[in-house]
Design an enzyme around this catalytic site. Structure first.
Site, PDB file in Angstrom:
ATOM      1  N   ASP A  44       0.837  -1.194   0.000  1.00 22.26           N
ATOM      2  CA  ASP A  44       0.000   0.000   0.000  1.00 22.26           C
ATOM      3  C   ASP A  44       0.878   1.253   0.000  1.00 22.26           C
ATOM      4  O   ASP A  44       0.647   2.202  -0.748  1.00 22.26           O
ATOM      5  CB  ASP A  44      -0.909  -0.072   1.241  1.00 22.26           C
ATOM      6  CG  ASP A  44      -1.757   1.162   1.426  1.00 22.26           C
ATOM      7  OD1 ASP A  44      -2.829   1.214   0.812  1.00 22.26           O
ATOM      8  OD2 ASP A  44      -1.332   2.070   2.156  1.00 22.26           O
ATOM      9  N   GLU A 116      -1.974  -5.110  -4.142  1.00 21.74           N
ATOM     10  CA  GLU A 116      -1.085  -4.315  -3.285  1.00 21.74           C
ATOM     11  C   GLU A 116       0.026  -5.194  -2.721  1.00 21.74           C
ATOM     12  O   GLU A 116       1.197  -4.789  -2.659  1.00 21.74           O
ATOM     13  CB  GLU A 116      -1.877  -3.684  -2.132  1.00 21.74           C
ATOM     14  CG  GLU A 116      -2.758  -2.535  -2.579  1.00 21.74           C
ATOM     15  CD  GLU A 116      -3.551  -1.924  -1.429  1.00 21.74           C
ATOM     16  OE1 GLU A 116      -3.704  -0.704  -1.418  1.00 21.74           O
ATOM     17  OE2 GLU A 116      -4.024  -2.675  -0.540  1.00 21.74           O
TER      18      GLU A 116
HETATM   19 MN    MN Z   1      -5.774  -2.925   0.844  1.00 21.06          MN
END
Ligand code: MN
Length: 231
Positions: A44, A116
């Site tokens: 992220d 991610e």
């Molecule tokens: Mn996420």
């Protein structure tokens, strides 16, 4: 079917040195304790950092407000799920039997999270340059198709900027009415631009929403007036 490593090479354009990282990134917590959640946490950040850098380079005229709206669009759950689906990531996911039965491999939030995690895994495996290359490749199309900065701004911001550009005073907002039970209130707000004799009225579940709708009405009236004025 492609092995995970073949898939990563074909679709991400990346060859993992440590295949265990790739496997973890493709494993849902329903399948194993060694799953993608820690990598997702890292990925992220890698994605946020990298998209900031890509946008900084691609939009030299955009201010920081536009840049952060662009980034929010690029890294939204919907955007990530669409990128992941286009890669066929769902076919590579390892899910526990419960998630398999409920079609977890098609669920957008799982696809977005695993994507991610893949970025986190590429970063650990090959460094920030490798992660940047993969992310730039996967988001190239979206980066070039971002909506105009104006469309991403909320109506109150657009109205304020419009008036400031014409040297006009700011609009005046007023709360006209609040009704309903405390947990289910409805707000009515008005927005007035006296200099243009324009007024809008909006309703919503919060004062802010009602004001945004009122500002939107004023913008629409101003746009309509401009069309007539040019006729
Ligand atoms: Mn996420």
């Amino acid at each position: 079917m492609l092995t995970a490593a073949e898939w990563a090479e074909a679709r991400l354009g990346y060859v993992f040195r440590d295949p265990a990282l790739l496997d973890a990134a493709l494993t849902h917590r329903s399948a194993s304790k060694r799953n993608y959640e820690r990598l997702e946490f890292l990925g992220d950040s890698v994605l946020n950092f990298t998209t900031a850098e890509l946008l900084y380079g691609a939009y030299p005229e955009a201010d920081e407000g536009d840049l952060s709206r662009y980034r929010a669009t690029l890294v939204s759950g919907n955007s990530l799920a669409a990128v992941a689906a286009a890669l066929g990531l769902g076919d590579q996911l390892r899910l526990g039997s419960g998630e398999l039965k409920t079609g977890g491999f098609r669920r957008g939030s799982i696809l977005a999270d695993a994507l991610e995690a893949l970025f986190g895994a590429v970063f650990l495996d090959g460094g920030i340059a490798a992660a940047r290359e993969v992310i730039a490749k996967l988001f190239a199309g979206r980066l070039g198709q971002l909506p105009g900065a104006q469309e991403l701004k909320d109506p109150k911001t657009r109205l304020q900027e419009h008036l400031q550009a014409r040297g006009l005073p700011l609009p005046v907002y007023a709360l006209e009415e609040v009704s309903g039970e405390p947990h289910d209130q409805r707000f009515v707000a008005s927005c007035e631009v006296a200099a243009l004799d324009a007024r809008g009225r909006g309703e919503g579940s919060s004062r802010r929403r009602a004001e945004q709708e009122a500002a939107q009405q004023v913008l629409e009236r101003m746009a309509a007036d401009e069309v007539t004025a040019h006729d």
